[in-house]
Design an enzyme around this catalytic site. Structure first.
Site, PDB file in Angstrom:
ATOM      1  N   GLU B  52       2.132 -69.988  -5.614  1.00 33.16           N
ATOM      2  CA  GLU B  52       1.271 -69.297  -4.654  1.00 33.16           C
ATOM      3  C   GLU B  52      -0.149 -69.104  -5.171  1.00 33.16           C
ATOM      4  O   GLU B  52      -1.103 -69.077  -4.389  1.00 33.16           O
ATOM      5  CB  GLU B  52       1.877 -67.950  -4.264  1.00 33.16           C
ATOM      6  CG  GLU B  52       3.097 -68.054  -3.358  1.00 33.16           C
ATOM      7  CD  GLU B  52       4.406 -68.185  -4.123  1.00 33.16           C
ATOM      8  OE1 GLU B  52       4.361 -68.381  -5.353  1.00 33.16           O
ATOM      9  OE2 GLU B  52       5.476 -68.101  -3.496  1.00 33.16           O
ATOM     10  N   PHE B 114      15.490 -56.797  -1.039  1.00 35.09           N
ATOM     11  CA  PHE B 114      15.284 -58.051  -1.755  1.00 35.09           C
ATOM     12  C   PHE B 114      13.909 -58.642  -1.399  1.00 35.09           C
ATOM     13  O   PHE B 114      13.551 -58.739  -0.237  1.00 35.09           O
ATOM     14  CB  PHE B 114      16.395 -59.049  -1.401  1.00 35.09           C
ATOM     15  CG  PHE B 114      16.206 -60.384  -2.055  1.00 35.09           C
ATOM     16  CD1 PHE B 114      16.256 -60.510  -3.441  1.00 35.09           C
ATOM     17  CD2 PHE B 114      15.942 -61.513  -1.304  1.00 35.09           C
ATOM     18  CE1 PHE B 114      16.064 -61.741  -4.060  1.00 35.09           C
ATOM     19  CE2 PHE B 114      15.750 -62.746  -1.911  1.00 35.09           C
ATOM     20  CZ  PHE B 114      15.805 -62.858  -3.293  1.00 35.09           C
ATOM     21  N   GLN B 115      13.184 -59.013  -2.407  1.00 40.53           N
ATOM     22  CA  GLN B 115      11.822 -59.565  -2.274  1.00 40.53           C
ATOM     23  C   GLN B 115      10.894 -58.637  -1.500  1.00 40.53           C
ATOM     24  O   GLN B 115      10.000 -59.079  -0.781  1.00 40.53           O
ATOM     25  CB  GLN B 115      11.847 -60.974  -1.662  1.00 40.53           C
ATOM     26  CG  GLN B 115      12.513 -61.982  -2.614  1.00 40.53           C
ATOM     27  CD  GLN B 115      12.240 -63.430  -2.261  1.00 40.53           C
ATOM     28  OE1 GLN B 115      12.080 -63.789  -1.098  1.00 40.53           O
ATOM     29  NE2 GLN B 115      12.183 -64.283  -3.278  1.00 40.53           N
ATOM     30  N   LYS B 164       9.385 -59.458   8.940  1.00 37.22           N
ATOM     31  CA  LYS B 164      10.116 -60.567   9.563  1.00 37.22           C
ATOM     32  C   LYS B 164      10.529 -60.253  11.002  1.00 37.22           C
ATOM     33  O   LYS B 164      10.503 -61.130  11.871  1.00 37.22           O
ATOM     34  CB  LYS B 164      11.351 -60.893   8.719  1.00 37.22           C
ATOM     35  CG  LYS B 164      11.912 -62.270   9.001  1.00 37.22           C
ATOM     36  CD  LYS B 164      13.015 -62.633   8.006  1.00 37.22           C
ATOM     37  CE  LYS B 164      13.572 -64.015   8.318  1.00 37.22           C
ATOM     38  NZ  LYS B 164      14.655 -64.386   7.387  1.00 37.22           N
ATOM     39  N   MET B 481     -14.005 -71.062 -25.842  1.00 35.50           N
ATOM     40  CA  MET B 481     -14.902 -69.910 -25.745  1.00 35.50           C
ATOM     41  C   MET B 481     -14.365 -68.742 -26.572  1.00 35.50           C
ATOM     42  O   MET B 481     -15.131 -68.008 -27.203  1.00 35.50           O
ATOM     43  CB  MET B 481     -15.089 -69.507 -24.281  1.00 35.50           C
ATOM     44  CG  MET B 481     -16.264 -68.573 -24.037  1.00 35.50           C
ATOM     45  SD  MET B 481     -17.845 -69.300 -24.533  1.00 35.50           S
ATOM     46  CE  MET B 481     -18.448 -69.982 -22.987  1.00 35.50           C
TER      47      MET B 481
END
Lengths: 186, 583
Positions: B52, B114-115, B164, B481
């Site tokens: 993502e 969940f999630q 959802k 760096m």
């Protein structure tokens, strides 16, 4: 002084076109923030203060226009003039914020706070507490044989003064609402 | 016309109505209804990324190279949390994004389902605004408002969290209409202040334009107006990392980039100027160095669409709140109407001083021996790609600064780099987003090996969509760096700044079905670069470079603009204890 009003959509006469002479003195300002009353709006305002390290001395919020879904957040904050300007600009940037007013510079305003004090004691102390409450125009809203609950409304320093007097007389609990403020006149 | 449809269909319909052609995303349980609608239409192309974070950076690359908002679709919980780095990156660089996240059904919110994650809570500080939509009827309106907020005023990322059950339910779709939003940041600047600035320009002896990403964000017309103003006044111009390309690098008034690794002449001009005209830049700490010593002799004007940028870091004398394009237009009008005056004699003298600084040639380097210098690699890349329709993305580190120094940009929207957040792993997915928007252009990601590994999984995306992105990796087997700062500040104790156990990049490319090129000999460099350019497909170019090269010039932490370190200096003890606490 209306030039200091930060209103979204205005093209000129905003605070940013003033040329403030910034000093390093810490000032206390009362801000009135008119917001869309939507979920999370208070978290946005508080998150801005914590995320950027600004001070909140007092904060009150309630819906003031039930049909328009507007809430008024009154914030007392402190900082250098540059920090105060930055706070106002950052508040103005939050999408659901409609208006930001700096009541401290926009002209005379009135500030009030409501507080409740529970004072426990007997004998002389109890009598003295009641006498002082009368002088401060505090109301007794609850009473037992060993305690009073006083309700007092006033400017924050008046409430501070009352608290100082009650402490040696058996002050056990304090609840304060935080400052609500409005500009005077029109 | 309002219509009844499911929330999922409404989302796709709103994207179509907003003119979206590409969505970067990754499916999951909480966005399945939306993916079902994506499946049943052909108007919007969905690019399946491999992580993502890659989706958000790809959308950023798309947005920055087109000027249109980038769109991302990810699931709840880990899908949303993986997007956080990209959101923060886009917020700091003012990139318009609309990110759609799935959420557990409304009746399960707050149950540690969940999630489930508190997505609007997590992303509140890293978006310009976000919404949790709990009613399908409100979804259409919020979607259109989201595009309006992302692209109006100072652009930025917005996020819509959609449970959802809201996606499944049927509601009334409100089509796009002229915005009724109260969010309408003003575009026009205050004319009195603009006139004051023009008057200051007429008498300035040592003026400099200091431009930034605001010019890019204002659109191509703003760059055009900027060029007109620079040519008309003859004032020198420098730019931040974010604003490269707004004024052409080949233009004679161009001083090069300014800032910590900016050019000597640009920083000296900033320090010694008597009028600084900041156009769409934000006095970032990479630019100002120590604030107390920043450009002590100048009158400062600041044009910015965001009032909170003004007087935030540097106190300015002439603040102008407005869109760069609108303000530049008014500046030109006022300047012309007042007789096109400048103090040409003094400005000519100023140019003489600048030419003296230029003669130091702060970017000079010597390519000798059998090891490729990174500067040489970029100078050759520049020479060999100049004639192409070219877009450059970068990762973050030394290679990024060298790319900014040695590559020249003639137009805006051609340079995509993570400036504010400094996100390693940005460049590769960004190059995918750029290539999606410009299928026929040459898209090169200038990378370091360590940054590149951070989002290397996106090779799968590049292959799947046959995106011929060129990954030009300056491989010094170091976090260059970090190593440089350890050399400068920490007694050459190189703690954890080696790239151990690196993959064989050629084999890695081949494992994905792409082309790998290894180059370690300066004599082979040109041929190898040409091989990369002519190959039709993704290429990983593993360019083995000098391991201990430092990036110069440099303003060491705690020093002023006129106290730069140039190449070849002794690096020990330059930064004192006070400077070493700065990043």
């Amino acid at each position: 002084m209306s030039a200091l009003k930060i209103k979204k959509g205005s093209t000129s006469h905003s605070a940013y076109n003033l040329r403030p002479n910034f000093s390093d003195v810490i000032e206390r300002h009362t801000l009135a923030v008119l917001v869309e009353n939507e979920p999370g709006v208070l978290a946005r305002v508080i998150g801005l203060f914590s995320g950027r390290g600004y001070n909140i001395d007092s904060l009150t919020v309630a819906e003031v226009d039930h049909t328009g879904h507007r809430s008024r957040i009154t914030i007392v904050t402190s900082g250098t003039p540059q920090v105060i300007e930055q706070i106002k600009a950052q508040l103005g940037r939050i999408v659901p914020v409609h208006e930001v007013h700096d009541l401290t510079v926009e002209g005379p305003s009135v500030e009030r706070e409501l507080a409740m004090f529970k004072v426990s004691g007997t004998g002389d102390k109890r009598v003295e507490a009641l006498r002082l409450a009368d002088i401060f125009r505090a109301n007794v809203v609850d009473s037992t044989l060993e305690s009073f609950v006083f309700e007092i409304t006033g400017a924050p320093d008046k409430i501070d003064a009352f608290a100082d007097l009650m402490r040696p007389l058996g002050l056990t609990d304090v609840a304060r609402t935080g400052v609500a403020a409005l500009p005077r006149g029109d | 016309m309002t219509r009844k449809m499911t929330g999922a269909k409404m989302i796709v319909q709103a994207l179509i109505d907003q003119g979206v052609d590409t969505v970067f995303g990754y499916p999951g349980g909480a966005v399945l209804p939306i993916y079902d609608e994506v499946f049943q239409q052909n108007s919007i192309k969905h690019i399946l990324v491999r992580h993502e974070q890659g989706a958000v950076h790809a959308a950023e690359g798309y947005a920055r190279s087109t000027g249109k908002p980038g769109v991302v679709l990810v699931t709840s919980g880990p899908g949303a949390t993986n997007a956080v780095t990209g959101l923060t990156d886009a917020l700091l660089d003012s990139i318009p994004l609309v990110v759609l996240t799935g959420q557990v059904p409304t009746f399960m919110i707050g149950s540690d389902a969940f999630q489930e994650a508190d997505t609007v809570g997590i992303t509140r500080p890293c978006t310009k605004h976000n919404w949790l939509v709990k009613e399908t009827d409100k979804l259409g309106g919020v979607l259109h408002e989201a595009f309006h907020v992302a692209t109006s005023g100072r652009p930025g990322p917005v996020l819509i969290d959609i449970p959802k059950d809201v996606q499944f339910a049927t509601g009334t779709y409100e089509p796009k209409k002229p915005s009724v939003s109260h969010y309408q940041p003003p575009l026009k600047g205050d004319m009195e202040s603009i006139t004051e600035l023009v008057a200051a320009m007429e008498t300035a002896k040592r003026p400099v334009f200091y431009t930034g990403g605001g010019v890019v964000n204002s659109g191509p017309a703003a760059s055009q107006l900027l060029r007109e103003l620079v040519e008309a006044t003859g004032f020198p111009i420098t730019s931040t990392l974010m604003g490269l390309g707004c004024y052409p690098a080949s233009g004679e008034k161009w001083l090069g980039m300014l800032g910590m690794h900016g050019l000597y002449e640009a920083n000296m001009a900033m320090h010694d100027c008597d009028l600084m005209i900041n156009i769409g830049a934000r006095f970032d700490d990479r630019i100002t160095g120590v604030v107390d010593m920043f450009s002590p002799k100048s009158t400062k004007a600041h044009i910015d669409i965001d009032p909170s940028s003004i007087n935030k870091i540097i106190r300015v004398d002439i603040p102008i709140v407005g869109d760069v394009g609108h303000v530049l237009e008014d500046m030109l009008k006022v300047w012309k109407s007042r007789g096109r005056k400048t103090n040409s004699e003094a400005v000519a003298k100023w140019w003489k001083q600048i030419d003296e600084w230029r003669s130091i040639d702060c970017l000079k380097f010597e390519q000798n021996g059998k090891v490729i210098k990174p500067q040489h690699a970029l100078a050759r890349l520049e020479a060999l790609t100049k004639k192409y329709d070219r877009y450059i993305t970068t990762e973050v580190g030394q290679h990024q600064m060298w790319a900014a120094q040695y590559l020249g940009f003639e137009d805006p929207n051609r340079w995509m780099t993570s400036g504010g957040l400094g996100t390693m792993g940005y460049g590769f997915p960004a190059s995918i987003g750029v290539q999606m928007a410009h299928p026929d252009a040459l898209v090169i990601n200038v990378a370091g090996e360590a940054s590149w590994l951070m989002n290397m999984q996106e090779m799968g995306t590049a292959m799947q969509y046959n995106l011929p992105v060129k990954q030009f990796i300056l491989n010094n087997e170091r976090l260059g760096m970090v190593r440089q700062w350890q050399e400068l500040l920490h007694g050459e104790r190189y703690s954890q700044s080696w790239s151990e156990s690196l993959p064989d990049f050629v084999k890695l490319a081949e494992a994905f079905g792409a082309k790998g090129i290894l180059c370690s000999d300066p004599d082979d460099l040109d041929d190898a670069i040409m091989e990369m350019l002519t190959y039709d497909g993704p290429v990983i170019f593993d360019c083995l470079v000098e391991k201990h090269e430092n990036c110069f010039p440099m303003i060491p932490s705690g020093k002023a603009h006129n106290d730069m370190m140039l190449a070849g200096v002794d690096t020990q003890g330059v930064i004192d204890a006070k400077g070493s606490v700065l990043v």
